[in-house]
Scaffold this active site. Structure first.
Site, short mmCIF file in Angstrom:
data_model
loop_
_atom_site.label_atom_id
_atom_site.label_comp_id
_atom_site.label_asym_id
_atom_site.label_seq_id
_atom_site.Cartn_x
_atom_site.Cartn_y
_atom_site.Cartn_z
N GLU A 80 -0.60 -9.46 -0.63
CA GLU A 80 -2.03 -9.76 -0.39
C GLU A 80 -2.80 -9.79 -1.71
O GLU A 80 -3.69 -10.63 -1.90
CB GLU A 80 -2.61 -8.73 0.58
CG GLU A 80 -2.02 -8.90 1.98
CD GLU A 80 -2.39 -7.77 2.92
OE1 GLU A 80 -2.21 -6.59 2.57
OE2 GLU A 80 -2.89 -8.07 4.03
N GLU B 121 4.69 -5.13 7.18
CA GLU B 121 3.95 -4.07 7.89
C GLU B 121 4.43 -3.84 9.31
O GLU B 121 4.39 -2.72 9.82
CB GLU B 121 2.44 -4.39 7.91
CG GLU B 121 1.75 -4.28 6.57
CD GLU B 121 1.77 -5.56 5.74
OE1 GLU B 121 2.57 -6.47 6.06
OE2 GLU B 121 0.99 -5.66 4.78
N ALA C 238 0.85 -1.18 0.00
CA ALA C 238 0.00 0.00 0.00
C ALA C 238 0.89 1.24 0.00
O ALA C 238 2.04 1.19 0.46
CB ALA C 238 -0.89 -0.02 1.23
N GLY D 66 0.53 -5.14 0.90
CA GLY D 66 -0.66 -5.24 0.06
C GLY D 66 -0.37 -5.89 -1.29
O GLY D 66 -1.26 -6.47 -1.91
N1 CO8 Z 1 4.49 3.04 -0.88
C1 CO8 Z 1 4.88 4.18 -1.48
N2 CO8 Z 1 6.05 4.31 -2.16
C2 CO8 Z 1 6.85 3.23 -2.21
C3 CO8 Z 1 6.50 2.01 -1.62
C4 CO8 Z 1 5.25 1.93 -0.93
N3 CO8 Z 1 4.82 0.79 -0.33
N4 CO8 Z 1 7.49 1.12 -1.84
C5 CO8 Z 1 8.43 1.77 -2.57
N5 CO8 Z 1 8.05 3.04 -2.79
C6 CO8 Z 1 8.76 4.08 -3.52
C7 CO8 Z 1 9.94 4.63 -2.75
O1 CO8 Z 1 9.52 5.61 -1.82
C8 CO8 Z 1 10.82 5.19 -3.85
O2 CO8 Z 1 10.27 6.42 -4.23
P1 CO8 Z 1 11.28 7.67 -4.55
O3 CO8 Z 1 12.11 7.21 -5.71
O4 CO8 Z 1 10.34 8.79 -4.92
O5 CO8 Z 1 12.06 7.89 -3.34
C9 CO8 Z 1 10.59 4.21 -4.99
O6 CO8 Z 1 9.34 3.52 -4.69
C10 CO8 Z 1 11.68 3.16 -5.10
O7 CO8 Z 1 11.83 2.55 -3.83
P2 CO8 Z 1 13.24 2.39 -3.10
O8 CO8 Z 1 14.16 3.50 -3.47
O9 CO8 Z 1 12.98 2.15 -1.65
O10 CO8 Z 1 13.75 1.04 -3.80
P3 CO8 Z 1 14.73 -0.06 -3.20
O11 CO8 Z 1 15.05 -0.98 -4.33
O12 CO8 Z 1 15.85 0.57 -2.46
O13 CO8 Z 1 13.84 -0.85 -2.11
C11 CO8 Z 1 11.86 -1.95 -1.31
C12 CO8 Z 1 12.73 -1.56 -2.52
C13 CO8 Z 1 12.62 -2.94 -0.41
C14 CO8 Z 1 10.60 -2.62 -1.85
C15 CO8 Z 1 11.52 -0.69 -0.51
O14 CO8 Z 1 11.01 0.30 -1.39
C16 CO8 Z 1 10.48 -0.91 0.56
O15 CO8 Z 1 10.81 -1.43 1.61
N6 CO8 Z 1 9.22 -0.50 0.32
C17 CO8 Z 1 8.18 -0.59 1.29
C18 CO8 Z 1 7.64 -2.00 1.41
C19 CO8 Z 1 6.56 -2.06 2.47
O16 CO8 Z 1 6.77 -1.76 3.62
N7 CO8 Z 1 5.34 -2.47 2.06
C20 CO8 Z 1 4.23 -2.59 2.94
C21 CO8 Z 1 3.42 -1.35 2.91
S1 CO8 Z 1 2.10 -1.34 4.12
C22 CO8 Z 1 0.90 -2.30 3.42
O17 CO8 Z 1 1.01 -2.78 2.32
C23 CO8 Z 1 -0.30 -2.48 4.25
C24 CO8 Z 1 -1.40 -3.18 3.50
C25 CO8 Z 1 -2.66 -2.87 4.20
C26 CO8 Z 1 -3.87 -3.25 3.41
C27 CO8 Z 1 -4.15 -2.34 2.30
C28 CO8 Z 1 -4.08 -3.05 1.00
C29 CO8 Z 1 -3.15 -2.48 -0.01
#
Ligand code: CO8
Length: 258
Positions: free
Chosen positions: A112, A132, A65, A109
């Site tokens: 999921e 999460e 998400a 998500g």
């Molecule tokens: N949301 C928003 N932006 C994101 C997300 C995200 N989940 N994941 C990555 N991005 C963005 C980054 O902010 C970055 O943006 P920018 O270039 O503008 O800074 C761009 O994508 C590239 O990401 P990274 O630079 O971080 O790329 P890396 O290769 O270094 O890392 C990762 C990749 C490991 C995937 C890292 O981006 C990461 O950890 N992302 C977050 C993963 C996460 O925590 N996901 C869970 C989110 S919470 C959730 O899903 C709750 C679900 C609840 C139910 C709702 C249904 C959807």
């Protein structure tokens, strides 16, 4: 229909949805989820479509998400407006088979969403997780329910409580994914699998999907009875007559999807 954050197209009898928010690693927000729902509505209504594939990019199926959008939410924003989770069930309610073709990250998500699909085919680059806990929250679109059903309690607990990712090989061993394929053949393999399914009788395919889902959503006795009744019902279709006649006559069946 024009979409901003997905691409929806057809390949023969297969509907293909590609998440298209590459800069944010296909992070899911209301708009993405709504667009997926609208595309599924279209494919469900189209008699020419027998199966659907949902895929992302090489780097990410979906990294979860949209954290930026959720970061400052109050309880009321989340509860009353049901951000993102509002339209989620549309994938689950789709009656035609849906395959998730996953390369790169399928996190939160994103994992999921993949688990809501009927089959996950993974590229060897795929990484699955429910991170999460690291953000001070928990899975909100079925992760704590579908993951244990898919991989068992021990691994689901470990993944959700530590937030660690598992690679494609581990996900296949654990039973989360049906098959792992080389990344450069992922879409081809997923479309071929969807094409095979779409070549069979659509009502029979829907009966099989509905019956297998009973195994996950109810008790054994209820599931066995449901399966038996749907098996009986299949004898009311023309495609059953055609399928069995074709076998007896040693020819290819010509399913008309009725
Ligand atoms: N949301 C928003 N932006 C994101 C997300 C995200 N989940 N994941 C990555 N991005 C963005 C980054 O902010 C970055 O943006 P920018 O270039 O503008 O800074 C761009 O994508 C590239 O990401 P990274 O630079 O971080 O790329 P890396 O290769 O270094 O890392 C990762 C990749 C490991 C995937 C890292 O981006 C990461 O950890 N992302 C977050 C993963 C996460 O925590 N996901 C869970 C989110 S919470 C959730 O899903 C709750 C679900 C609840 C139910 C709702 C249904 C959807």
């Amino acid at each position: 229909m024009t979409y901003e954050l997905i691409i929806a197209e057809t390949r023969g009898r297969v509907g293909l949805i590609t998440l298209n928010r590459p800069k944010a690693l296909n992070a899911l927000n209301d708009q993405v989820v709504n667009e997926i729902g609208t595309a599924l509505d279209g494919f469900e209504a189209d008699d020419g479509i027998g199966a659907i594939v949902i895929t992302g990019s090489e780097k990410a199926f979906a990294a979860g998400a949209d954290i930026g959008a959720m970061a400052s939410f109050s309880y009321m924003d989340a509860y009353k407006n049901e951000y993102i989770t509002r339209n989620w069930e549309r994938v689950k309610t789709c009656r035609k088979p849906v395959i998730a073709a996953v390369a790169g990250f399928a996190l939160g998500g994103g994992n999921e969403l993949a688990m809501m699909c009927d089959i996950i085919i993974a590229a060897d680059t795929a990484r699955f997780g429910q991170p999460e806990v690291k953000l001070g929250t928990l899975p909100g679109a079925g992760g704590t329910q579908r993951l244990p059903r898919a991989v068992g309690k021990a691994k689901a607990m470990e993944l959700c409580l530590t937030g660690r990712m598992m690679d494609a090989a581990e996900a296949e061993r654990a039973g989360l994914v049906a098959r792992v394929v080389p990344a450069d053949t992922l879409l081809e393999e997923a479309l071929a699998t969807a094409g095979t399914i779409a070549g069979y009788s659509l009502p029979i395919v829907m009966m099989i999907k509905e019956s297998i889902n009973r195994a996950f959503e109810g008790g054994l006795n209820e599931g066995l009875l449901f399966e038996r009744r749907v098996f009986h019902a299949s004898f009311a279709t023309n495609d059953q007559k055609e399928g069995m006649a074709a076998f007896v006559e040693k020819r290819k069946p010509d399913f008309r999807h009725d």
